[in-house]
Design an enzyme around this catalytic site. Structure first.
Site, PDB file in Angstrom:
ATOM      1  N   CYS A  80       0.814  -1.366   0.065  1.00 41.68           N
ATOM      2  CA  CYS A  80      -0.136  -0.065   0.046  1.00 41.68           C
ATOM      3  C   CYS A  80       0.884   1.262  -0.089  1.00 41.68           C
ATOM      4  O   CYS A  80       1.550   1.558  -1.023  1.00 41.68           O
ATOM      5  CB  CYS A  80      -0.870  -0.103   1.021  1.00 41.68           C
ATOM      6  SG  CYS A  80      -2.465   1.271   0.876  1.00 41.68           S
ATOM      7  N   HIS A 170      -3.447  -5.093   0.625  1.00 45.05           N
ATOM      8  CA  HIS A 170      -2.834  -5.613   1.944  1.00 45.05           C
ATOM      9  C   HIS A 170      -2.844  -7.352   2.018  1.00 45.05           C
ATOM     10  O   HIS A 170      -3.869  -7.911   2.388  1.00 45.05           O
ATOM     11  CB  HIS A 170      -3.645  -5.242   3.030  1.00 45.05           C
ATOM     12  CG  HIS A 170      -3.549  -3.671   3.299  1.00 45.05           C
ATOM     13  ND1 HIS A 170      -2.650  -3.193   4.074  1.00 45.05           N
ATOM     14  CD2 HIS A 170      -4.244  -2.919   2.706  1.00 45.05           C
ATOM     15  CE1 HIS A 170      -2.528  -1.827   4.151  1.00 45.05           C
ATOM     16  NE2 HIS A 170      -3.455  -1.590   3.208  1.00 45.05           N
ATOM     17  N   GLU A 172      -1.347  -9.177   3.969  1.00 46.02           N
ATOM     18  CA  GLU A 172      -1.335  -9.678   5.503  1.00 46.02           C
ATOM     19  C   GLU A 172      -2.592  -9.746   6.221  1.00 46.02           C
ATOM     20  O   GLU A 172      -2.687 -10.618   7.144  1.00 46.02           O
ATOM     21  CB  GLU A 172      -0.653  -8.787   6.295  1.00 46.02           C
ATOM     22  CG  GLU A 172      -1.139  -7.354   6.925  1.00 46.02           C
ATOM     23  CD  GLU A 172      -1.039  -6.136   5.517  1.00 46.02           C
ATOM     24  OE1 GLU A 172      -1.128  -5.054   5.725  1.00 46.02           O
ATOM     25  OE2 GLU A 172      -0.862  -6.691   4.672  1.00 46.02           O
TER      26      GLU A 172
END
Length: 511
Positions: A80, A170, A172
């Site tokens: 990001c 993202h 994660e």
């Protein structure tokens, strides 16, 4: 041991990056975005991941990446804001997005991509989670667009040399269905890390370190009966045996039979050198007529230090604490302006006051890793998977002043709620569940007689890390059974309500 360095630009999900890397059995640490280059070289990472940020790259006075961090000879991946910083530093363009993306999106991948290899194939979906205002509108020289969505022309990019990578989404977060595969590609294939970081290797390393640091000196530890202090005690005891003295302070604010359970487990079963101090009267005296939750916390912290210091009569050089990695990160990572929601109950004043050195063997671990470590050390599952319990105990689950009568009422009600959760198979499905005794009386009818007794609130939430939480949608029949059980068994309660507030805007605990 191979390591991945995560440079933190302030994202709320930075901790998740390190956790996901560790789930691949590769060690990872988080450091501020402006970590000195000399320190990075000293850390010797096999790869670097740049986190997201609440800031916007196109604005002034925001966190900036040191260009030299891209010249250390190891692969770098930006997420990001991190992607946009790589683009900015290497000459690409960033602009405000015509359509702000927030939520699920499907990416279309370039077959040349090393980072996205296998994404969208087989059982690896191409669903990702977006959250951004800005986009890379022009990739740097020698880069190509490796993924796009219908609204984001550069959902991912990488350079032709295979050195720099970035995703606008993202990987994660669990919402990104292909996130594990992407991080696996970067950590194991691109950075060529050896997946050798396991709990077994951690135990071996930490025991050797404790023995070297402590030698023949004594260590004291404040044992609360919770997960963190119990696992810290087990690890240290495995290293130095009875050169560890554990001090358990019963402050009178614990759950039903908790003091007996701690003594039975650690003194009788594990044979620890354990001192149990009943200071319940002292704590209750100091808390009399105190209603403000912050005052409660500060009084409990102060009295704990007084009692602990008095109990620690044996000469020792070290004070052990169950400090976890999120606590360490909070003190070193980049963060924007924030407000204190409530004080934390800790023993921060003890080491300096008592002239002791700190021993924190869990400071590299996240909570889930601590539970895995505890299992490796032989601690029982019922202890390791207990719900979180606040340091000030039941004092912050009684709204208003605290006294023994109300504590006994709350203990009995809480015990019924927890037993019913376990019996119905819901205990392990919720993050935290407890009762709150309210300073409100309502009219009721019991045996054709009028009652005017207290209201009890039930609270149960689902969460992955406690940072955010949703109220648990427990079945109405189950809640009815719990309510009936409490009202019929606990004198002093004639009404039970269920809290359906999420965090935010509420907190999990009421005080």
């Amino acid at each position: 041991m191979d390591k991945i360095l995560v440079l933190d630009f302030g994202s709320q999900t930075t901790q998740l990056i390190a956790r996901r890397v560790r789930e691949l059995n590769v060690y990872s640490e988080i450091h501020p975005f402006n970590m000195p280059l000399a320190k990075i070289r000293e850390f010797k990472p096999k790869g670097i991941i740049l986190s997201g940020s609440p800031a916007r790259v196109i604005e002034k006075n925001v966190p900036r990446l040191d260009k030299e961090a891209l010249n250390l000879g190891v692969p770098v991946m930006g997420i990001c804001y991190g992607l946009q910083e790589i683009s900015r530093v290497l000459g690409g363009g960033i602009a405000g997005a015509a359509t702000r993306e927030y939520g699920f999106a499907e990416i279309e991948c370039d077959k040349r991509s090393k980072l996205l290899a296998g994404v969208g194939l087989g059982d690896v979906p191409s669903t990702v989670w977006m959250s951004h205002n800005d986009i890379v509108d022009r990739v740097p020289d020698r880069f190509f667009v490796s993924a796009r969505t219908k609204d984001c022309p550069v959902a991912a990019m990488e350079d032709f040399s295979g050195k720099f990578f970035g995703t606008q989404f993202h990987p994660e977060v669990t919402h990104t269905k292909c996130g594990r595969k992407i991080l696996e590609n970067f950590v194991l294939k691109i950075c060529v890390c050896e997946p050798s970081w396991t709990m077994k290797s951690f135990i071996e390393k930490e025991i050797a370190a404790i023995k070297e640091v402590v030698g023949r000196d004594r260590v004291i530890l404040g044992l609360s009966g919770g997960v963190d202090s119990s696992v810290a005690a087990a690890l240290i005891h495995k290293a130095i045996g009875n050169n560890l003295t554990c001090i358990f302070v019963d402050n009178g604010l614990l759950r039903k039979d908790e003091a007996k359970q701690v003594e039975k487990l650690f003194r009788e079963r594990f044979k620890y050198d354990l001192k149990c101090i009943d200071a319940s009267g002292h704590f209750l005296k100091e808390l009399k007529d105190v209603t403000d939750p912050e005052k409660k916390r500060k009084i409990i912290g102060r009295v704990f230090i007084e009692v602990f210091e008095k109990a620690a009569t044996e000469p020792a050089k070290f004070l052990a604490q169950g400090t976890l990695y999120p606590d360490v990160i909070e003190s070193v990572s980049f963060r924007g302006p924030s407000s204190t929601i409530k004080s934390h109950h800790n023993v921060g004043g003890l080491p300096k006051k008592m002239g002791l050195k700190l021993l924190e063997p869990l400071r590299e671990l996240f909570k889930d890793e601590v539970r895995t470590l505890g299992a490796e050390l032989g601690l029982p599952k019922e202890l390791l998977h207990r719900h979180p319990f606040p340091g000030p105990g039941l004092a912050v689950r009684i709204i208003g002043s605290v006294n023994k009568k109300d504590l006994d009422i709350l203990r009995e009600a809480d015990d019924i709620f927890i037993r019913e959760l376990k019996g119905a198979g819901y205990y392990d499905k919720v993050w935290q569940a407890f009762c709150v005794l309210l300073p409100v009386c309502t009219v009721g009818v019991m045996g054709d007689e009028r009652t005017y007794e207290r209201v009890l609130a039930l609270r149960a939430v689902t969460s992955t890390d406690g940072m955010t939480a949703d109220w648990a949608e427990l079945p109405a029949e189950f809640l009815k059974k719990v309510s009936n059980g409490i009202i019929n068994s606990v004198r002093g309660i004639n009404r039970v309500v269920y809290d359906i507030s999420s965090k935010p805007p509420a907190t999990i605990e009421w005080e």
